[in-house]
Design a protein around this motif. Structure first.
Motif, PDB file in Angstrom:
ATOM      1  N   PRO A 253     -12.594  10.643   1.606  1.00  0.00           N
ATOM      2  CA  PRO A 253     -11.495  10.716   2.579  1.00  0.00           C
ATOM      3  C   PRO A 253     -10.131  10.674   1.888  1.00  0.00           C
ATOM      4  CG  PRO A 253     -12.521   8.551   2.636  1.00  0.00           C
ATOM      5  CD  PRO A 253     -13.346   9.398   1.712  1.00  0.00           C
ATOM      6  N   TYR A 254      -9.215  11.412   2.447  1.00  0.00           N
ATOM      7  CA  TYR A 254      -7.848  11.357   1.936  1.00  0.00           C
ATOM      8  C   TYR A 254      -7.204  10.063   2.421  1.00  0.00           C
ATOM      9  CZ  TYR A 254      -8.169  16.111   0.262  1.00  0.00           C
ATOM     10  OH  TYR A 254      -8.536  17.225  -0.437  1.00  0.00           O
ATOM     11  N   PRO A 255      -6.346   9.459   1.599  1.00  0.00           N
ATOM     12  CA  PRO A 255      -5.724   8.193   2.005  1.00  0.00           C
ATOM     13  C   PRO A 255      -4.725   8.398   3.140  1.00  0.00           C
ATOM     14  CG  PRO A 255      -4.850   8.926  -0.109  1.00  0.00           C
ATOM     15  CD  PRO A 255      -5.934   9.882   0.257  1.00  0.00           C
ATOM     16  N   GLN A 256      -4.525   7.345   3.901  1.00  0.00           N
ATOM     17  CA  GLN A 256      -3.526   7.370   4.966  1.00  0.00           C
ATOM     18  C   GLN A 256      -2.135   7.436   4.334  1.00  0.00           C
ATOM     19  OE1 GLN A 256      -4.012   7.408   8.327  1.00  0.00           O
ATOM     20  NE2 GLN A 256      -6.188   7.627   7.880  1.00  0.00           N
ATOM     21  N   ARG A 257      -1.243   8.179   4.967  1.00  0.00           N
ATOM     22  CA  ARG A 257       0.127   8.259   4.461  1.00  0.00           C
ATOM     23  C   ARG A 257       0.877   6.980   4.811  1.00  0.00           C
ATOM     24  NH1 ARG A 257       2.173  14.413   5.528  1.00  0.00           N
ATOM     25  NH2 ARG A 257       0.448  15.405   4.473  1.00  0.00           N
ATOM     26  N   THR A 258       1.272   6.283   3.778  1.00  0.00           N
ATOM     27  CA  THR A 258       2.056   5.061   3.926  1.00  0.00           C
ATOM     28  C   THR A 258       3.187   5.112   2.918  1.00  0.00           C
ATOM     29  OG1 THR A 258       0.787   3.829   2.282  1.00  0.00           O
ATOM     30  CG2 THR A 258      -0.028   3.744   4.561  1.00  0.00           C
ATOM     31  N   GLU A 259       4.081   4.154   2.992  1.00  0.00           N
ATOM     32  CA  GLU A 259       5.182   4.073   2.025  1.00  0.00           C
ATOM     33  C   GLU A 259       4.661   3.860   0.610  1.00  0.00           C
ATOM     34  OE1 GLU A 259       8.558   4.363   2.471  1.00  0.00           O
ATOM     35  OE2 GLU A 259       8.130   5.000   4.528  1.00  0.00           O
ATOM     36  N   ALA A 260       3.521   3.187   0.479  1.00  0.00           N
ATOM     37  CA  ALA A 260       2.977   2.859  -0.841  1.00  0.00           C
ATOM     38  C   ALA A 260       2.147   3.992  -1.445  1.00  0.00           C
ATOM     39  CB  ALA A 260       2.118   1.600  -0.755  1.00  0.00           C
ATOM     40  N   LEU A 261       1.816   5.008  -0.659  1.00  0.00           N
ATOM     41  CA  LEU A 261       0.972   6.097  -1.143  1.00  0.00           C
ATOM     42  C   LEU A 261       1.699   6.894  -2.222  1.00  0.00           C
ATOM     43  CD1 LEU A 261      -1.676   7.703  -0.821  1.00  0.00           C
ATOM     44  CD2 LEU A 261      -0.484   9.101   0.882  1.00  0.00           C
ATOM     45  N   THR A 262       0.981   7.202  -3.297  1.00  0.00           N
ATOM     46  CA  THR A 262       1.566   8.005  -4.381  1.00  0.00           C
ATOM     47  C   THR A 262       0.862   9.359  -4.457  1.00  0.00           C
ATOM     48  OG1 THR A 262       0.039   7.228  -6.079  1.00  0.00           O
ATOM     49  CG2 THR A 262       2.041   5.908  -5.715  1.00  0.00           C
ATOM     50  N   ALA A 263       1.504  10.278  -5.122  1.00  0.00           N
ATOM     51  CA  ALA A 263       0.901  11.586  -5.357  1.00  0.00           C
ATOM     52  C   ALA A 263      -0.400  11.425  -6.137  1.00  0.00           C
ATOM     53  CB  ALA A 263       1.879  12.491  -6.100  1.00  0.00           C
ATOM     54  N   GLY A 264      -0.442  10.479  -7.060  1.00  0.00           N
ATOM     55  CA  GLY A 264      -1.663  10.233  -7.827  1.00  0.00           C
ATOM     56  C   GLY A 264      -2.819   9.800  -6.951  1.00  0.00           C
ATOM     57  N   ASP A 265      -2.546   8.947  -5.953  1.00  0.00           N
ATOM     58  CA  ASP A 265      -3.593   8.525  -5.008  1.00  0.00           C
ATOM     59  C   ASP A 265      -4.159   9.739  -4.283  1.00  0.00           C
ATOM     60  OD1 ASP A 265      -3.067   5.821  -5.609  1.00  0.00           O
ATOM     61  OD2 ASP A 265      -1.609   5.655  -3.968  1.00  0.00           O
TER      62      ASP A 265
END
Length: 89
Positions: free
Chosen positions: A57-69
């Motif tokens: 699954p793709y991670p949820q978009r949050t302020e902490a999400l990075t391009a690397g994630d």
């Protein structure tokens, strides 16, 4: 880099190129070789499912999400699956 600072999220080539244009020469040769070596008894169907059936699954978009994630999930989802199915009678 935080995802919020990315100029583009996604694959810019997904909609602008055909399936054949996204295939490597080695993959196209593999597919042609299967048909040729089996004298047409084995056919290859290529299906692009896009993001509809991700392996990871793709991670949820949050302020902490990075391009690397995001790219780690994308690397897992960039795959080729082989499925054998009998011909219909």
């Amino acid at each position: 880099m935080p995802v919020g600072k990315c100029d583009l999220i996604g694959n810019p080539y997904e909609d602008s190129t055909t399936g054949q244009q996204r295939q490597s020469l080695a993959f196209a040769n593999l597919v042609a070789g299967v048909r040729q070596r089996s004298a047409g008894t084995i056919s290859v169907a290529i299906e692009n499912v896009g993001g509809s059936r991700p392996a990871s699954p793709y991670p949820q978009r949050t302020e902490a999400l990075t391009a690397g994630d995001w790219n780690r999930a994308a690397a897992t989802n960039n795959r080729v699956e082989f499925v054998a199915e009998p011909n219909s009678p």
